[in-house]
Every structure is written in C-alpha cells, then in structure tokens.
Scaffold this motif. Structure first.
Motif, mmCIF file in Angstrom:
data_model
loop_
_atom_site.group_PDB
_atom_site.id
_atom_site.type_symbol
_atom_site.label_atom_id
_atom_site.label_comp_id
_atom_site.label_asym_id
_atom_site.label_seq_id
_atom_site.Cartn_x
_atom_site.Cartn_y
_atom_site.Cartn_z
ATOM 1 N N ARG A 269 23.192 -58.445 -2.454
ATOM 2 C CA ARG A 269 21.887 -58.324 -3.101
ATOM 3 C C ARG A 269 20.820 -58.260 -2.004
ATOM 4 O O ARG A 269 20.747 -59.144 -1.146
ATOM 5 C CB ARG A 269 21.629 -59.505 -4.032
ATOM 6 C CG ARG A 269 20.416 -59.318 -4.948
ATOM 7 C CD ARG A 269 20.303 -60.454 -5.942
ATOM 8 N NE ARG A 269 21.438 -60.535 -6.848
ATOM 9 C CZ ARG A 269 21.580 -59.791 -7.938
ATOM 10 N NH1 ARG A 269 20.668 -58.874 -8.238
ATOM 11 N NH2 ARG A 269 22.641 -59.940 -8.719
ATOM 12 N N ALA A 270 19.992 -57.212 -2.039
ATOM 13 C CA ALA A 270 19.018 -57.010 -0.974
ATOM 14 C C ALA A 270 17.833 -56.211 -1.506
ATOM 15 O O ALA A 270 17.818 -55.771 -2.659
ATOM 16 C CB ALA A 270 19.666 -56.286 0.206
ATOM 17 N N THR A 271 16.849 -56.028 -0.645
ATOM 18 C CA THR A 271 15.687 -55.189 -0.954
ATOM 19 C C THR A 271 15.884 -53.831 -0.305
ATOM 20 O O THR A 271 16.070 -53.747 0.917
ATOM 21 C CB THR A 271 14.391 -55.828 -0.431
ATOM 22 O OG1 THR A 271 14.178 -57.070 -1.096
ATOM 23 C CG2 THR A 271 13.203 -54.915 -0.693
ATOM 24 N N LEU A 272 15.867 -52.793 -1.118
ATOM 25 C CA LEU A 272 16.004 -51.434 -0.606
ATOM 26 C C LEU A 272 14.624 -50.799 -0.500
ATOM 27 O O LEU A 272 13.826 -50.862 -1.437
ATOM 28 C CB LEU A 272 16.880 -50.587 -1.519
ATOM 29 C CG LEU A 272 18.398 -50.772 -1.410
ATOM 30 C CD1 LEU A 272 19.111 -49.796 -2.338
ATOM 31 C CD2 LEU A 272 18.869 -50.575 0.017
ATOM 32 N N THR A 273 14.372 -50.184 0.639
ATOM 33 C CA THR A 273 13.073 -49.550 0.878
ATOM 34 C C THR A 273 13.291 -48.114 1.315
ATOM 35 O O THR A 273 13.965 -47.865 2.323
ATOM 36 C CB THR A 273 12.279 -50.306 1.954
ATOM 37 O OG1 THR A 273 12.109 -51.664 1.555
ATOM 38 C CG2 THR A 273 10.909 -49.676 2.143
ATOM 39 N N GLU A 274 12.720 -47.195 0.558
ATOM 40 C CA GLU A 274 12.799 -45.779 0.909
ATOM 41 C C GLU A 274 11.596 -45.421 1.772
ATOM 42 O O GLU A 274 10.447 -45.580 1.355
ATOM 43 C CB GLU A 274 12.795 -44.927 -0.360
ATOM 44 C CG GLU A 274 12.806 -43.426 -0.085
ATOM 45 C CD GLU A 274 12.577 -42.626 -1.355
ATOM 46 O OE1 GLU A 274 13.510 -41.963 -1.815
ATOM 47 O OE2 GLU A 274 11.446 -42.687 -1.889
ATOM 48 N N ARG A 275 11.840 -44.949 2.973
ATOM 49 C CA ARG A 275 10.776 -44.594 3.904
ATOM 50 C C ARG A 275 10.771 -43.092 4.129
ATOM 51 O O ARG A 275 11.824 -42.486 4.310
ATOM 52 C CB ARG A 275 10.932 -45.340 5.233
ATOM 53 C CG ARG A 275 10.912 -46.856 5.056
ATOM 54 C CD ARG A 275 11.006 -47.592 6.366
ATOM 55 N NE ARG A 275 11.063 -49.025 6.177
ATOM 56 C CZ ARG A 275 10.003 -49.813 6.020
ATOM 57 N NH1 ARG A 275 8.804 -49.281 6.055
ATOM 58 N NH2 ARG A 275 10.141 -51.109 5.846
ATOM 59 N N THR A 276 9.562 -42.534 4.142
ATOM 60 C CA THR A 276 9.398 -41.094 4.317
ATOM 61 C C THR A 276 8.407 -40.852 5.447
ATOM 62 O O THR A 276 7.472 -41.631 5.641
ATOM 63 C CB THR A 276 8.873 -40.441 3.025
ATOM 64 O OG1 THR A 276 9.739 -40.792 1.943
ATOM 65 C CG2 THR A 276 8.814 -38.928 3.157
ATOM 66 N N THR A 277 8.611 -39.805 6.199
ATOM 67 C CA THR A 277 7.720 -39.486 7.317
ATOM 68 C C THR A 277 7.035 -38.147 7.085
ATOM 69 O O THR A 277 7.611 -37.229 6.499
ATOM 70 C CB THR A 277 8.489 -39.438 8.648
ATOM 71 O OG1 THR A 277 9.526 -38.449 8.564
ATOM 72 C CG2 THR A 277 9.105 -40.787 8.961
ATOM 73 N N VAL A 278 5.789 -38.062 7.548
ATOM 74 C CA VAL A 278 5.020 -36.821 7.518
ATOM 75 C C VAL A 278 4.355 -36.654 8.879
ATOM 76 O O VAL A 278 4.175 -37.623 9.628
ATOM 77 C CB VAL A 278 3.951 -36.841 6.402
ATOM 78 C CG1 VAL A 278 4.595 -36.825 5.025
ATOM 79 C CG2 VAL A 278 3.035 -38.051 6.542
ATOM 80 N N GLU A 279 4.003 -35.434 9.177
ATOM 81 C CA GLU A 279 3.368 -35.140 10.462
ATOM 82 C C GLU A 279 1.856 -35.332 10.359
ATOM 83 O O GLU A 279 1.244 -35.068 9.318
ATOM 84 C CB GLU A 279 3.679 -33.709 10.902
ATOM 85 C CG GLU A 279 5.163 -33.420 11.065
ATOM 86 C CD GLU A 279 5.815 -34.337 12.068
ATOM 87 O OE1 GLU A 279 5.218 -34.567 13.144
ATOM 88 O OE2 GLU A 279 6.921 -34.851 11.787
ATOM 89 N N GLY A 280 1.245 -35.820 11.438
ATOM 90 C CA GLY A 280 -0.199 -36.023 11.482
ATOM 91 C C GLY A 280 -0.754 -35.704 12.853
ATOM 92 O O GLY A 280 -0.013 -35.344 13.772
ATOM 93 N N GLN A 281 -2.068 -35.837 12.984
ATOM 94 C CA GLN A 281 -2.748 -35.525 14.242
ATOM 95 C C GLN A 281 -3.660 -36.683 14.614
ATOM 96 O O GLN A 281 -4.515 -37.107 13.833
ATOM 97 C CB GLN A 281 -3.566 -34.234 14.115
ATOM 98 C CG GLN A 281 -4.221 -33.778 15.400
ATOM 99 C CD GLN A 281 -3.229 -33.291 16.443
ATOM 100 O OE1 GLN A 281 -2.162 -32.778 16.090
ATOM 101 N NE2 GLN A 281 -3.565 -33.428 17.707
ATOM 102 N N LEU A 282 -3.462 -37.213 15.817
ATOM 103 C CA LEU A 282 -4.313 -38.279 16.328
ATOM 104 C C LEU A 282 -5.591 -37.687 16.897
ATOM 105 O O LEU A 282 -5.569 -36.659 17.582
ATOM 106 C CB LEU A 282 -3.568 -39.062 17.407
ATOM 107 C CG LEU A 282 -4.343 -40.185 18.106
ATOM 108 C CD1 LEU A 282 -4.602 -41.327 17.137
ATOM 109 C CD2 LEU A 282 -3.589 -40.671 19.340
ATOM 110 N N GLY A 283 -6.704 -38.327 16.630
ATOM 111 C CA GLY A 283 -7.977 -37.857 17.158
ATOM 112 C C GLY A 283 -9.108 -38.751 16.689
ATOM 113 O O GLY A 283 -8.899 -39.890 16.259
ATOM 114 N N TYR A 284 -10.326 -38.219 16.752
ATOM 115 C CA TYR A 284 -11.510 -38.972 16.348
ATOM 116 C C TYR A 284 -12.070 -38.491 15.018
ATOM 117 O O TYR A 284 -13.128 -38.946 14.595
ATOM 118 C CB TYR A 284 -12.595 -38.879 17.418
ATOM 119 C CG TYR A 284 -12.250 -39.630 18.686
ATOM 120 C CD1 TYR A 284 -12.575 -40.973 18.828
ATOM 121 C CD2 TYR A 284 -11.589 -39.000 19.740
ATOM 122 C CE1 TYR A 284 -12.254 -41.677 19.984
ATOM 123 C CE2 TYR A 284 -11.275 -39.692 20.898
ATOM 124 C CZ TYR A 284 -11.612 -41.021 21.012
ATOM 125 O OH TYR A 284 -11.289 -41.710 22.163
#
Length: 399
Positions: free
Chosen positions: A43-58
């Motif tokens: 018995r545990a906690t299942l977490t679905e993680r998804t990634t998307v692309e982004g841009q670092l800036g100001y």
C-alpha cells in the motif's frame, strides 16, 4: 538383448531433459521452475509526474510609460537594474527618475496659484474649493507655482495670488517615495503642502535640475518595484516615443507554452519542479495563466493546419533566486504532478499478466491467477484492486 537396455537409457535421458532436471553446462540449478522473483502487494501513494518544456528568463519586456517630451540624451545599458530614485533615462538632459507605486503619473504636482485671493497664511485652500484636487482638467493644476515656502499671498497687477494645495492619492504616492529617499520634513498624506515643496527642492538640487518645487508629469515613472532594463526602442538623439525604453522585473522566471488541452495542471500557486540547463532542480510555483490560447506558428497540411494543439502561456515563479545561480536564460524542463492516489494497493507493472478471458491478473505464489482492475500507472508501479487482492499477498513476476 543389448538393444533394449540402450533404448531405455535414451528414453530416461529424454524425460529428464524435458522436465528440466538435468542439462548441459549452461543450465542454472538455482533457477526456479516458473519465475525469478516473488513480490508483495504493498500500500503506497502513487504520483503521476509529467514534464513540459519551458524557457528561463525575466519575462516579456514591456515599454516604460515615458511622458517626458524632447530628445533622448542618455539611456542605461540593457540588463542594468534600476531602483527607486535612480535615473531611467535623460530627456533634453533632464533625468527621468524611477519611483515605486501602482498609480501612473497623470498630472504635475506642486503648489498652484489661485487668483481669487481666497488663501490663508498657511497655504491651505479654502474648504469651499474642490477638496479632491485630482481633476486633471482643472485649470489650476498647471498654473504658476507659489513663491518659496508656498505660504502667504503676493500682489501681481493688483490681484491677489495665493498658494493652493493639490490633494489626491498620487500626492501620497509621491510623498511616500520622497520620504523613503530621505527627503523629509513634511507629513506623508494626500496634501501637497509648502513643506512638501521644500523637500522637492532639496531632491531637485541633488538631481542637478532647477529647484522649482514642482514635479512635472514627465519627471518620474512609477513601477511596483525595481526594474531590469530591456532593449531600447530608440537611439540617442531621437525624440521620445512609445517604445523608447523597455523593462522587465528583476526576478528570473519560467515561461511555458502549455497545450491548451492539457493545461489542467496550471493552477495558480501549484508547485512544480524546474530542471535547470545544468541539471539542478529548483522549486517553483505557478504565478500566472494566460486566458487566451495561441495557435502554433507556421502552416503545413491542408487547410493550414499543423496538427499541433493551441497553447496558453503559463508563468512559473522561482522563490529562491539564489538557487538559479548565475543563469539568466535557457531551456528548462518543468515537472508537475498530474494525478495522485493515496493509500493505493500497488505492484510492479511487470507483475501483470494478460488473462485468456481478457483484462489483467496476478499470479499468486502458489500458481493461481486472480483478476484485477488496474488504476494509475506511475514510476514503474500500478494501482490494482479486486475482491481477491489484499495488502501483503505474494505474487510472481512472470518470466
């Protein structure tokens, strides 16, 4: 008599080989009959993680609302940080200064002249006058300034001229900044008094401009905090225009063009993890979500379709700016939690078997098969449920 025993020996060897009880040098005597491992249902906690692309800036550069009229004679370097009291640019060699606030400049601030002679010795306007003083169309807003001190009256061509105070939230905003810069001696309120004018003169002296005691609408620009200078939209010697100078905030952030059909994760204050170009993870929160979807650029396909979904801009704020290091821009990956199930019965995905009657099942340690219903898949595990499934039961990993 010799042939019969030989046939019996060959038959015995064949049976032993078929049962896997013997073999050549490649056989592993430790290998189990049916499986290499047995695992427990946990018995545990299942977490679905998804990634998307982004841009670092100001963030996007915005034009500064420069109201000064004239020729641009000085501009700061792109990337420079400007704080309260610093010069943003110079127009006709006169500084335009940054102040903090949310109310934009819409009029000049100072003591104005009043022709009807209804003025008191302390410079206060008559109570029957417009107490708001905030009507930008009032003819008194741009009249001659009062003499030094701002109090009393003077005779001009036989008429009485009295100093009249302006009132309004813009006065309080400016006085707050003036006091923060160290020019005090007045009460910070909604009234521009002769004491305020005296402080303005001291401020103007430090800037090297005429000490009039009046703040023209083009002398200051308000922003909510310090700004980072962007790319200029003009050159030295050109007249002031709408895009003379641009700015951004000073905090680095991440911009994600999220698919409009898969942007349910983008909820204000939702926590995400940002993977920087150097591989370091930093924590971020969703700060803003665009309300207008944008079609992808470019054509392709019949009817101009590209096959790519429309996107909406999502801004991710990074609270700990030091964690970003010296990076100012670059591609990043944003990881967010798509779904989460607490207290789920889980097994490794590899433990699932396909049942002949359809669906999925698990093979118990004693060789029985039980049907299960699958739920969330995450991190190599799967949520399972069913009447015969319980926590701690042993199941085999099929070979």
């Amino acid at each position: 008599m010799l042939i019969a025993p030989a046939v019996a020996v060959v038959a015995a060897v064949a049976v032993v080989g078929a049962l896997g009880l013997g073999g050549g040098d490649d056989a592993d005597p430790r290998a189990p009959l049916r499986s290499g491992s047995v695992v427990s249902v946990t018995r545990a906690t299942l977490t679905e993680r998804t990634t998307v692309e982004g841009q670092l800036g100001y963030g996007a550069e915005l034009p500064l609302p420069v109201k000064a009229q004239g020729t641009v004679t000085w501009l700061p370097e792109p990337g420079a940080t400007v704080e309260r009291g610093d010069e943003l640019l110079r127009v006709d060699d006169r500084p335009v200064v940054l102040m903090y606030g949310s109310l934009p400049t819409y009029r000049s601030l100072g003591l104005t002249a009043q022709e009807d002679g209804r003025g008191s010795d302390d410079g206060n306007s008559d109570e029957r006058e417009n107490d708001g003083g905030g009507d930008a169309k009032s003819p008194n807003l741009s009249g001659p300034t009062a003499p030094p001190g701002g109090a009393g009256t003077e005779r001009t061509s036989g008429s009485s001229r009295a100093a009249r105070e302006l009132k309004g939230m813009d006065v309080m905003q400016f006085e707050t900044n003036l006091a923060a810069l160290g020019y005090t001696g007045f009460t910070v309120d909604e009234r521009f008094t002769s004491l305020t004018a005296d402080a303005v003169k001291r401020w103007q002296k430090s800037l090297g401009v005429a000490q009039t005691g009046t703040v023209d609408a083009g002398d200051v620009i308000y922003a909510t905090s310090k700004v980072r200078i962007g790319q200029p939209g003009t050159r030295l010697g050109s007249p002031v225009g709408e895009n003379t100078l641009t700015y951004t905030g000073t905090a680095r952030k991440v911009t994600v063009n999220a698919s409009a059909t898969e942007a349910a994760w983008a909820v204000r204050d939702a926590r995400v993890t940002v993977q920087l170009p150097n591989g370091n993870p930093v924590q971020g929160t969703v700060a803003a979500i665009g309300k207008q979807a944008t079609a992808p650029e470019g054509g392709g396909g019949e009817g101009g379709g590209t096959g790519r979904p429309a996107t909406i801009p999502v801004t991710v704020a990074i609270g700990d700016q030091k964690s970003v290091g010296q990076l100012e821009s670059g591609p990043v990956t944003v990881e967010y939690v798509g779904k989460e199930v607490n207290g789920a019965l889980t097994v490794p995905v590899s433990a699932l078997v396909a049942l002949a009657e359809g669906g999925h099942g698990l093979e118990t340690a004693d060789g029985r098969f039980v049907a299960v219903k699958t739920g969330l898949y995450a991190d190599g595990d799967v949520e399972v449920s069913g009447a015969a499934v319980r926590e701690g039961m042993k199941v085999r990993i099929p070979e």
